[in-house]
Scaffold this motif. Structure first.
Motif, PDB file in Angstrom:
ATOM      1  N   ILE A 252      -7.556  -4.102  -4.347  1.00  0.00           N
ATOM      2  CA  ILE A 252      -6.429  -3.264  -4.755  1.00  0.00           C
ATOM      3  C   ILE A 252      -7.031  -1.919  -5.132  1.00  0.00           C
ATOM      4  CG2 ILE A 252      -4.350  -3.106  -6.136  1.00  0.00           C
ATOM      5  CD1 ILE A 252      -4.445  -6.003  -6.693  1.00  0.00           C
ATOM      6  N   ASP A 253      -6.708  -0.932  -4.337  1.00  0.00           N
ATOM      7  CA  ASP A 253      -7.320   0.378  -4.523  1.00  0.00           C
ATOM      8  C   ASP A 253      -6.402   1.268  -5.365  1.00  0.00           C
ATOM      9  OD1 ASP A 253      -9.777   1.787  -3.452  1.00  0.00           O
ATOM     10  OD2 ASP A 253      -8.231   3.299  -3.104  1.00  0.00           O
ATOM     11  N   HIS A 254      -7.033   2.254  -5.999  1.00  0.00           N
ATOM     12  CA  HIS A 254      -6.255   3.184  -6.818  1.00  0.00           C
ATOM     13  C   HIS A 254      -5.915   4.436  -6.027  1.00  0.00           C
ATOM     14  CE1 HIS A 254      -6.125   1.632 -10.970  1.00  0.00           C
ATOM     15  NE2 HIS A 254      -7.144   0.904 -10.569  1.00  0.00           N
ATOM     16  N   VAL A 255      -4.615   4.749  -5.976  1.00  0.00           N
ATOM     17  CA  VAL A 255      -4.183   6.021  -5.403  1.00  0.00           C
ATOM     18  C   VAL A 255      -4.253   7.046  -6.527  1.00  0.00           C
ATOM     19  CG1 VAL A 255      -2.244   7.287  -4.426  1.00  0.00           C
ATOM     20  CG2 VAL A 255      -2.618   4.884  -3.807  1.00  0.00           C
TER      21      VAL A 255
ATOM     22  N   GLY B 148       0.037  17.806  -9.270  1.00  0.00           N
ATOM     23  CA  GLY B 148       0.931  18.705  -8.562  1.00  0.00           C
ATOM     24  C   GLY B 148       1.502  18.115  -7.291  1.00  0.00           C
ATOM     25  N   THR B 149       0.787  17.175  -6.672  1.00  0.00           N
ATOM     26  CA  THR B 149       1.372  16.569  -5.479  1.00  0.00           C
ATOM     27  C   THR B 149       2.209  15.370  -5.895  1.00  0.00           C
ATOM     28  OG1 THR B 149      -0.496  15.111  -5.163  1.00  0.00           O
ATOM     29  CG2 THR B 149      -0.578  17.241  -4.050  1.00  0.00           C
ATOM     30  N   SER B 150       3.133  15.011  -5.046  1.00  0.00           N
ATOM     31  CA  SER B 150       4.019  13.916  -5.424  1.00  0.00           C
ATOM     32  C   SER B 150       3.303  12.591  -5.252  1.00  0.00           C
ATOM     33  CB  SER B 150       5.292  13.953  -4.598  1.00  0.00           C
ATOM     34  OG  SER B 150       5.224  13.018  -3.554  1.00  0.00           O
ATOM     35  N   LEU B 151       3.707  11.630  -6.055  1.00  0.00           N
ATOM     36  CA  LEU B 151       3.056  10.325  -6.012  1.00  0.00           C
ATOM     37  C   LEU B 151       3.280   9.660  -4.668  1.00  0.00           C
ATOM     38  CD1 LEU B 151       3.906   8.851  -9.531  1.00  0.00           C
ATOM     39  CD2 LEU B 151       2.004  10.267  -8.872  1.00  0.00           C
ATOM     40  N   VAL B 152       4.480   9.812  -4.136  1.00  0.00           N
ATOM     41  CA  VAL B 152       4.792   9.130  -2.876  1.00  0.00           C
ATOM     42  C   VAL B 152       3.946   9.713  -1.754  1.00  0.00           C
ATOM     43  CG1 VAL B 152       6.617   8.567  -1.257  1.00  0.00           C
ATOM     44  CG2 VAL B 152       7.118   8.635  -3.690  1.00  0.00           C
ATOM     45  N   ALA B 153       3.786  11.035  -1.756  1.00  0.00           N
ATOM     46  CA  ALA B 153       2.993  11.661  -0.698  1.00  0.00           C
ATOM     47  C   ALA B 153       1.553  11.170  -0.755  1.00  0.00           C
ATOM     48  CB  ALA B 153       3.038  13.178  -0.847  1.00  0.00           C
TER      49      ALA B 153
ATOM     50  N   ASP C 126      -7.453  -7.328   3.671  1.00  0.00           N
ATOM     51  CA  ASP C 126      -6.148  -7.007   3.111  1.00  0.00           C
ATOM     52  C   ASP C 126      -6.317  -6.137   1.883  1.00  0.00           C
ATOM     53  OD1 ASP C 126      -5.083  -8.458   5.092  1.00  0.00           O
ATOM     54  OD2 ASP C 126      -4.531 -10.190   3.865  1.00  0.00           O
ATOM     55  N   TYR C 127      -5.343  -5.295   1.676  1.00  0.00           N
ATOM     56  CA  TYR C 127      -5.442  -4.402   0.535  1.00  0.00           C
ATOM     57  C   TYR C 127      -4.069  -4.157  -0.049  1.00  0.00           C
ATOM     58  CZ  TYR C 127      -3.557  -0.747   3.529  1.00  0.00           C
ATOM     59  OH  TYR C 127      -2.736  -0.032   4.352  1.00  0.00           O
ATOM     60  N   SER C 128      -4.057  -3.692  -1.258  1.00  0.00           N
ATOM     61  CA  SER C 128      -2.838  -3.271  -1.915  1.00  0.00           C
ATOM     62  C   SER C 128      -3.193  -2.038  -2.729  1.00  0.00           C
ATOM     63  CB  SER C 128      -2.315  -4.412  -2.789  1.00  0.00           C
ATOM     64  OG  SER C 128      -1.009  -4.121  -3.216  1.00  0.00           O
ATOM     65  N   LEU C 129      -2.199  -1.393  -3.307  1.00  0.00           N
ATOM     66  CA  LEU C 129      -2.486  -0.120  -3.970  1.00  0.00           C
ATOM     67  C   LEU C 129      -1.877  -0.060  -5.370  1.00  0.00           C
ATOM     68  CD1 LEU C 129      -1.820   2.310  -0.962  1.00  0.00           C
ATOM     69  CD2 LEU C 129      -4.045   1.666  -1.875  1.00  0.00           C
ATOM     70  N   HIS C 130      -2.689   0.387  -6.319  1.00  0.00           N
ATOM     71  CA  HIS C 130      -2.183   0.876  -7.602  1.00  0.00           C
ATOM     72  C   HIS C 130      -1.934   2.372  -7.445  1.00  0.00           C
ATOM     73  CE1 HIS C 130      -3.883  -2.727  -9.475  1.00  0.00           C
ATOM     74  NE2 HIS C 130      -5.095  -2.379  -9.124  1.00  0.00           N
ATOM     75  N   VAL C 131      -1.044   2.925  -8.256  1.00  0.00           N
ATOM     76  CA  VAL C 131      -0.857   4.377  -8.233  1.00  0.00           C
ATOM     77  C   VAL C 131      -1.172   4.931  -9.625  1.00  0.00           C
ATOM     78  CG1 VAL C 131       0.771   6.259  -7.895  1.00  0.00           C
ATOM     79  CG2 VAL C 131       0.832   4.275  -6.385  1.00  0.00           C
ATOM     80  N   ASP C 132      -2.026   5.941  -9.663  1.00  0.00           N
ATOM     81  CA  ASP C 132      -2.367   6.599 -10.933  1.00  0.00           C
ATOM     82  C   ASP C 132      -1.340   7.685 -11.218  1.00  0.00           C
ATOM     83  OD1 ASP C 132      -4.519   5.029 -10.574  1.00  0.00           O
ATOM     84  OD2 ASP C 132      -5.995   6.629 -10.384  1.00  0.00           O
ATOM     85  N   ILE C 133      -1.026   7.862 -12.469  1.00  0.00           N
ATOM     86  CA  ILE C 133      -0.078   8.909 -12.848  1.00  0.00           C
ATOM     87  C   ILE C 133      -0.876  10.053 -13.462  1.00  0.00           C
ATOM     88  CG2 ILE C 133       1.921   9.459 -14.265  1.00  0.00           C
ATOM     89  CD1 ILE C 133       2.671   6.487 -14.108  1.00  0.00           C
ATOM     90  N   PRO C 134      -1.100  11.115 -12.688  1.00  0.00           N
ATOM     91  CA  PRO C 134      -1.985  12.170 -13.197  1.00  0.00           C
ATOM     92  C   PRO C 134      -1.337  13.005 -14.279  1.00  0.00           C
ATOM     93  CG  PRO C 134      -1.150  12.780 -11.053  1.00  0.00           C
ATOM     94  CD  PRO C 134      -0.602  11.416 -11.346  1.00  0.00           C
ATOM     95  N   ARG C 135      -0.022  13.157 -14.234  1.00  0.00           N
ATOM     96  CA  ARG C 135       0.597  13.829 -15.372  1.00  0.00           C
ATOM     97  C   ARG C 135       2.081  13.546 -15.430  1.00  0.00           C
ATOM     98  NH1 ARG C 135      -1.008  19.811 -14.813  1.00  0.00           N
ATOM     99  NH2 ARG C 135      -2.935  18.632 -14.756  1.00  0.00           N
TER     100      ARG C 135
ATOM    101  N   ARG D  64      -0.664   9.035   2.019  1.00  0.00           N
ATOM    102  CA  ARG D  64      -1.965   9.447   2.506  1.00  0.00           C
ATOM    103  C   ARG D  64      -2.957   8.279   2.418  1.00  0.00           C
ATOM    104  NH1 ARG D  64      -5.746  13.233   0.620  1.00  0.00           N
ATOM    105  NH2 ARG D  64      -4.753  13.559  -1.383  1.00  0.00           N
ATOM    106  N   TRP D  65      -2.916   7.574   1.306  1.00  0.00           N
ATOM    107  CA  TRP D  65      -3.812   6.425   1.128  1.00  0.00           C
ATOM    108  C   TRP D  65      -3.483   5.329   2.147  1.00  0.00           C
ATOM    109  CZ3 TRP D  65      -5.152   9.728  -2.515  1.00  0.00           C
ATOM    110  CH2 TRP D  65      -6.321   9.525  -3.236  1.00  0.00           C
ATOM    111  N   ARG D  66      -2.170   5.078   2.302  1.00  0.00           N
ATOM    112  CA  ARG D  66      -1.778   4.067   3.281  1.00  0.00           C
ATOM    113  C   ARG D  66      -2.323   4.424   4.649  1.00  0.00           C
ATOM    114  NH1 ARG D  66       2.649   0.587   3.023  1.00  0.00           N
ATOM    115  NH2 ARG D  66       2.070   0.016   5.137  1.00  0.00           N
ATOM    116  N   GLY D  67      -2.225   5.720   4.981  1.00  0.00           N
ATOM    117  CA  GLY D  67      -2.688   6.179   6.289  1.00  0.00           C
ATOM    118  C   GLY D  67      -4.157   5.884   6.492  1.00  0.00           C
ATOM    119  N   SER D  68      -4.990   6.297   5.540  1.00  0.00           N
ATOM    120  CA  SER D  68      -6.417   6.101   5.787  1.00  0.00           C
ATOM    121  C   SER D  68      -6.820   4.643   5.640  1.00  0.00           C
ATOM    122  CB  SER D  68      -7.252   7.003   4.882  1.00  0.00           C
ATOM    123  OG  SER D  68      -6.754   6.947   3.580  1.00  0.00           O
ATOM    124  N   ALA D  69      -6.200   3.924   4.703  1.00  0.00           N
ATOM    125  CA  ALA D  69      -6.565   2.509   4.557  1.00  0.00           C
ATOM    126  C   ALA D  69      -6.121   1.723   5.787  1.00  0.00           C
ATOM    127  CB  ALA D  69      -5.935   1.929   3.294  1.00  0.00           C
ATOM    128  N   GLY D  70      -4.935   2.042   6.280  1.00  0.00           N
ATOM    129  CA  GLY D  70      -4.430   1.316   7.445  1.00  0.00           C
ATOM    130  C   GLY D  70      -5.360   1.446   8.641  1.00  0.00           C
TER     131      GLY D  70
END
Lengths: 561, 661
Positions: free
Chosen positions: A92-95, A100-105, A121-130, A109-115
């Motif tokens: 499970i990787d951390h996005v 300033g960029t949106s979390l979904v975007a 198999d992988y899954s993603l956590h999302v970090d909240i930068p602010r 991007r992570w999905r793109g490179s991981a895919g």
């Protein structure tokens, strides 16, 4: 041939072990038992004398997190390859979105490179930068449509990623409402910032400054605070990277008091200690730089593995995020610029086996629990992952407890020059690794396919976590005391206090909006006004002290009832 | 004989006093607001206070107040120990020694003197406000007023380290000002207070200090000193702090972790403030509560429609107090400075302090009368006025086992000092918050009850002995705040602040007889063992037999020096031992990755960090500065990804420094 038969192994789940054969087809476990009826020509793996484990789940990797514009040396391909070599079949990787960029975007991007790159198999956590206004909508979109159920907030990295307590409380409330897991990077960023300044002024610029500026009290303090906030918000909390005894003890105590909290030690904190920061070899010392730092107390790995064994800590990650020596050397004259991260994705399973099982702290079932099952339960991919059962994904590891190997940078599957576990002798190693029903490691040969890893979406409200939270939500409702209206004298308040007036006016607003029973005259509102400037604003002292006797005389409401 | 007498224990260890909990609520009709509004004897005495013409010509019956407390009559105990007698040299007409200087001479005969380390029988001779002689068969001038202590305890007067007798809140001040408050203090056996100066945010510390100083000087009846609260951290505050420490005799400053947007300081500011205060040698006081979370909880609870005083307790759960205590200790231990937690109100906060002390940091905890004597269940009282009377911050813990726990920690030394946090507001003042608990002015009484409550809860239950009692009510405070041995000890040369204490006296605390001006006493109905019989302040008898003889403004300001040894001796040694040293290693001369300037992520912070004005003198070539620059805009600023990664091979080839060492 997608069919596979594993014969004669000892199957180990987190609750029991038993001898049985396993038949795998189309990436799923189809049959478990003895004397299975299976089609004729298929690959058969002889597992006599070996343990068959559910593949490991590494809950914490950073294979694409940019630090100061540097990408980690191990990307999704290299990283997952190393993971498979070590017996880990899901990460499970951390996005980590740029501010300033949106979390979904960032997620996309992570999905793109991981895919395109991941081999498992992988899954993603999302970090909240602010914190920002539309955060709730973004989190909701990720949870509802994108299969993310865990978010990380930072208490460190002042002026960059750090959240204030109030923001954390708000974020935790949102996360609780969405049924996700709140993760926290727990270090007191304010103190670290000051300490860094002080150390640089003292002329300490080497990697030892990193650990000196981030002492373990600072980690323990933040863990304590995070737990307090999560408890107030009634939100489940998951502390990533438990690196010190102090922090682990705070977690253990909080669990004892009933808080829903999970702690994740990582390979580095379980397998080595921070005395290497004082190494004379700069490159070696820099290789250990990660945050929170590895504790210089050499008894830390012992202590953490004990807590992991007794259930006070639940999950082991790796926090794999490697940088080459040349990349680390960006901070050669200033330790605050050294990109942070250590290796551990490949060594995780072996180190835990060595430290916990070989030493007798934990049995093989406990090993499965901390390396795989607990993670699957907390992050809601159980029983698809984390268990050998009919219908589960065929992510399996044949583990040879008698094998011995020595970890070394010469033999590891990573792109970095230094391995922080260099020279550690580990008993127990994977001999065969099966991911999605395909053999990826056999006889020491890795055979992976770039991009074969699938994204595993995760649902919200994991039972393992949220059953208790829901029950507490119902119980935790608080009630006011129904009492008669106070109708005694009220001191007349002057609006002279500059500091108090705005906040109190703001505070009083919500309750004035829905005043409970406006049938009676509200003396409070009619008696005085909080807004507007007065002629005597500059006088701080009281100039008048009128006691109002209510019309109709005094009632006895202030006497004992 | 000077032989020590065996100390008396009442009940077993930790045995609670019989009936101490049952009598908490009693007969509130008697002091209800309605009755209070009419003329009562006390409002008459307040009139005296206002016209301010107190002087020696007033006779005792004129200004002194007859305490209405229930005292077991002298007849009851005459068979055991005779009461204290005061003998006047020339007959009764010489009360308080008008007209001649002999009033300053006082002999206390036959008392048992209790210090924090030991106790012994001796006579005590006081003159000119100082203790001049201690011993047996003293040679004293004739015609000295003599107090026959008849074997009773003679203890150093109490020091109340936490009072707010002039705290502004919503533009009003507490009902007990310096006169009223210190009068109450003396009646309870406290002969010195340390009051908090609380400047309004935005006003200067110095001017506020002068304001408090002036008010206290004209009104205070006992010696006093002042803490200064740092209500905001502004430019120029360093100079003011320095002046306060060097010239004004202030050595303790309080910072707030609560009251968001008002007094609250961030962790960075706390770090800065602690560092600076340490360099001044000051004692750092902390009001520890997590203000951010309190603000959130208050919002939530108001939205739920809970507006009564119970909302105060609900919005400030004890976890938030414990959290802030933990954080304050962490910051202080990083800086290696002593930290003093004011108002320890909950078990968890006290436990954090106890744990931290075991690990080494210099932490001191101050429970207050309220947290030692009562609990927070009263916030749920149906009587709004009563519930509001308990509002203080941090709130009293609703856990009824809290007082017992805090007393145990006080007895074993994990907590060291007792204060009162005395800051009472009248019911009418509290009623400002009748529709919104966040508006209720905060503060409870306790200045008068402090000594008695500690005696009753800790000594009468057998948790501590009399010497420890002296330590927690007086000596420890004097040591921490650098008043020792002038205060806090009975020794030759010390100030003549002495209390003759009667451990057998039973007194019921009630608003009817207390000296404070508030209608509610939060300890109402509590039956307490132990009370002062005679209180001597500056060598003068100010309280005897229930009568007060005080003069407005007779209290002196006691300046305090910085660097109290009790705290700073250890700090100085730790400073020497704990010096940080870097590792001396060869220069790294391996390849260095070229970093593209991506300013969005990290550039601003590190560039400010690594370019402090007082950069280290670079005796060695600073490769960092020569190799690349972090500042300045680049063409590819908008491109967050790396655009190139060149490996710089150093001239002269690679060295083996990057190989495994």
């Amino acid at each position: 041939s997608d069919q596979l038969l594993i014969k004669g192994g000892k199957i180990v789940n987190d609750d029991q072990s038993f001898y049985a054969d396993i038949y795998v087809e189309d990436g799923l476990i189809r049959q478990i038992g003895e004397n299975l009826t299976v089609p004729g020509d298929m690959k058969t793996i002889d597992a006599y004398g070996q343990l068959v484990l559910p593949g490991g789940i590494d809950v914490h990797t950073r294979l694409q997190t940019p630090v100061m514009g540097l990408s980690p040396a191990d990307d999704f391909y290299q990283g997952t390859r190393a993971a498979l070599a070590g017996g880990t079949t899901m990460i499970i990787d951390h996005v980590c979105p740029d501010a300033g960029t949106s979390l979904v975007a960032a997620y996309e991007r992570w999905r793109g490179s991981a895919g395109g790159q991941a081999c498992c198999d992988y899954s993603l956590h999302v970090d909240i930068p602010r914190w920002h206004e539309s955060l709730r909508e973004e989190l909701e979109a990720l949870v509802k449509d994108k299969g993310v159920n865990s978010f990380l907030v930072f208490m460190a990295y002042k002026d960059k990623l750090q959240c204030t307590d109030a923001q954390m409380y708000e974020i935790f409330c949102i996360i609780r409402d969405l049924g996700a897991i709140a993760q926290v990077h727990a270090e007191n960023g304010d103190i670290i910032d000051e300490e860094q300044k002080r150390l640089l002024e003292l002329g300490i610029t080497g990697p030892e400054g990193h650990v000196l500026s981030r002492p373990e009290e600072v980690e323990a303090e933040a863990v304590y605070r995070a737990i307090t906030i999560a408890k107030q918000a009634n939100c489940p909390l998951y502390v990533t990277k438990v690196m010190s005894k102090g922090a682990a003890d705070v977690l253990a105590q909080a669990k004892r008091k009933g808080t829903v909290v999970y702690g994740e030690p990582i390979t580095a904190s379980l397998g080595t200690d921070g005395s290497h920061y004082w190494s004379k070899n700069w490159a070696k010392a820099a290789a250990f730089v990660t945050s929170p730092p590895i504790s210089p107390d050499p008894s830390t790995p012992e202590h953490l593995s004990s807590l992991l064994s007794c259930g006070d800590l639940q999950v082991a990650g790796s926090a794999h995020c490697t940088f080459t020596t040349a990349q680390k050397a960006v901070g050669k004259d200033n330790f605050t610029l050294i990109p942070e991260g250590t290796n551990g994705i490949e060594e995780r399973m072996s180190i835990i086996w060595e430290k916990c099982v070989v030493s007798g702290k934990m049995d093989e079932n406990g090993f499965v629990a901390v390396t795989s099952t607990n993670a699957a339960k907390i992050f809601n991919c159980y029983p698809r992952k984390g268990r050998i059962a009919l219908g589960a994904d065929a992510d399996l590891v044949l583990w040879n407890p008698k094998a011995t190997r020595i970890i070394s940078a010469k033999t590891h599957n990573l792109n970095v020059e230094y391995n922080i576990f260099e020279g550690t002798e580990c008993h127990g190693a994977p001999t065969v690794v099966i991911s999605q029903g395909r053999v990826v490691l056999e006889d020491g040969n890795l055979c992976v396919t770039q991009g074969s890893g699938r994204f595993i979406p995760r649902k919200t409200f994991p039972d393992f976590v949220y059953k208790r939270i829901k029950a507490r939500n119902r119980l935790a409702e608080i009630h006011g005391v129904p009492r008669g209206l106070y109708d005694g004298p009220v001191h007349e308040v002057l609006t002279s206090t500059r500091a108090m007036a705005p906040t109190s006016a703001a505070r009083i607003a919500p309750c004035a909006g829905k005043a409970p029973a406006p049938a009676v005259r509200n003396l409070h509102q009619s008696g005085f006004s909080l807004s507007g400037s007065q002629a005597d604003d500059h006088i701080a002292r009281r100039t008048a002290q009128k006691i109002m006797a209510p019309p109709g005389g005094r009632s006895n409401i202030t006497s004992l009832s | 004989t000077t032989a020590q007498t065996p100390r008396q224990k009442y009940g077993g260890m930790f045995a609670s006093v019989e009936g101490a909990y049952e009598n908490k609520t009693i007969d509130f009709d008697a002091y209800s607001v309605g009755k209070k509004g009419s003329r009562t004897p006390r409002s008459g005495s307040r009139h005296d206070m206002l016209d301010g013409g107190d002087n020696y010509s007033e006779t005792a019956s004129d200004i002194s107040e007859v305490s209405g407390s229930v005292i077991s009559s002298p007849g009851d105990r005459e068979d055991k120990t005779p009461g204290v007698e005061i003998k006047y040299p020339m007959g009764k007409e010489l009360l308080q020694g008008q007209d001649n200087g002999q009033s300053d001479r006082l002999l206390i005969k036959g008392g048992r003197i209790i210090n924090d380390d030991h106790s012994f029988y001796a006579d005590l001779y006081l003159e000119d406000g100082l203790i001049k002689q201690i011993g047996e068969n003293l040679i004293v001038p004739g015609g000295v007023k003599t107090i026959e202590a008849n074997g009773r305890m003679v203890i150093p007067g109490g020091i109340d380290v936490n009072t707010y007798l002039q705290k502004p809140c919503h533009g009003m001040t507490a009902v007990d000002d310096f006169y009223q408050g210190t009068k109450a203090a003396l009646a309870g056996g406290t002969t010195m207070i340390i009051d908090h100066v609380l400047p309004e945010p935005g006003s200067s510390l110095l001017t506020s200090f002068e304001k408090w100083h002036e008010a206290a000087d004209t009104k205070s009846c006992c010696d006093y000193s002042l803490h200064v609260d740092i209500s905001s951290w502004y430019d120029g505050i360093r100079e003011e702090l320095e002046i306060l420490v060097q010239d004004k005799g202030v050595n303790s400053f309080q910072v707030y972790m609560a009251y968001k947007d008002l007094y609250q300081m961030s962790d960075s500011q706390l770090y800065e403030a602690f560092t600076f205060l340490k360099s001044l040698g000051a004692v750092i006081l902390v009001h520890a509560e997590n203000g951010d979370l309190i603000a959130q909880e208050q919002k939530r609870i108001l939205e739920m429609g809970i507006t009564g005083p119970e909302g105060h307790a609900l919005s400030r759960p004890e976890e938030l107090e414990a959290e802030a205590v933990f954080r304050a200790i962490t910051i202080a231990s990083r800086i290696n400075c002593p930290v003093y937690i004011t108002k320890v109100m909950s078990k968890s906060a006290a436990d954090i302090i106890a744990l931290a002390r075991k690990k080494g940091p210099l932490v001191f905890g101050e429970p207050i009368t309220a947290s030692l004597g009562t609990d927070g269940t009263h916030y749920w009282s149906k009587n709004w006025a009563k519930a509001a009377a308990f509002v203080t911050s941090p709130p009293l813990s609703p856990d009824p086992t809290t007082p017992d726990h805090l007393n145990s920690l006080l007895a074993c030394g994990d907590l060291q000092v007792t204060g009162s946090g005395h800051c009472p507001y009248s019911t009418a003042q509290k009623a400002i918050g009748k529709d919104n608990f966040t508006m209720i002015p905060e503060g409870v009484n306790g200045i008068e009850e402090r000594m008695t409550v500690v005696w009753d809860k800790a000594v009468a239950t057998g948790k501590m002995d009399e010497s420890q009692f002296v330590a927690v009510t007086s000596t420890n405070a004097a040591k921490i705040f650098n008043l020792y041995p002038r205060k806090g000890r009975i020794a030759v040369g010390s100030d003549a602040d002495v209390v003759i204490w009667d451990p057998d006296k039973v007194k019921t605390i009630t608003a009817k007889s207390h000296k404070s001006a508030v209608e509610y006493n939060i300890f109402e109905g509590m039956e307490c063992h132990g009370a002062p019989l005679v209180v001597i302040s500056q060598g003068k008898i100010v309280f005897e037999d229930g009568n007060l003889h005080v003069n407005k403004g007779m209290g002196r300001f006691i300046p305090r020096k910085p660097f109290p040894e009790y705290l700073y001796q250890r700090i100085k040694i730790r400073n020497k031992v704990g010096g940080l040293q870097g590792v001396s290693r060869g220069m790294y001369d391996g390849p260095v990755y070229e970093i593209p300037a991506t300013p969005k992520y990290a550039t601003p912070a590190p560039s400010t960090k690594c370019s402090p004005a007082k950069n280290q003198p670079p005796p060695i070539r600073n490769l960092h500065q020569s190799n690349f620059s972090l500042s300045g805009a680049q063409i590819d600023d908008n491109n967050p990804r790396r655009t190139g990664h060149r490996i710089v091979a150093p001239p002269g080839g690679r060295s083996n420094i990057t190989s495994l060492g």
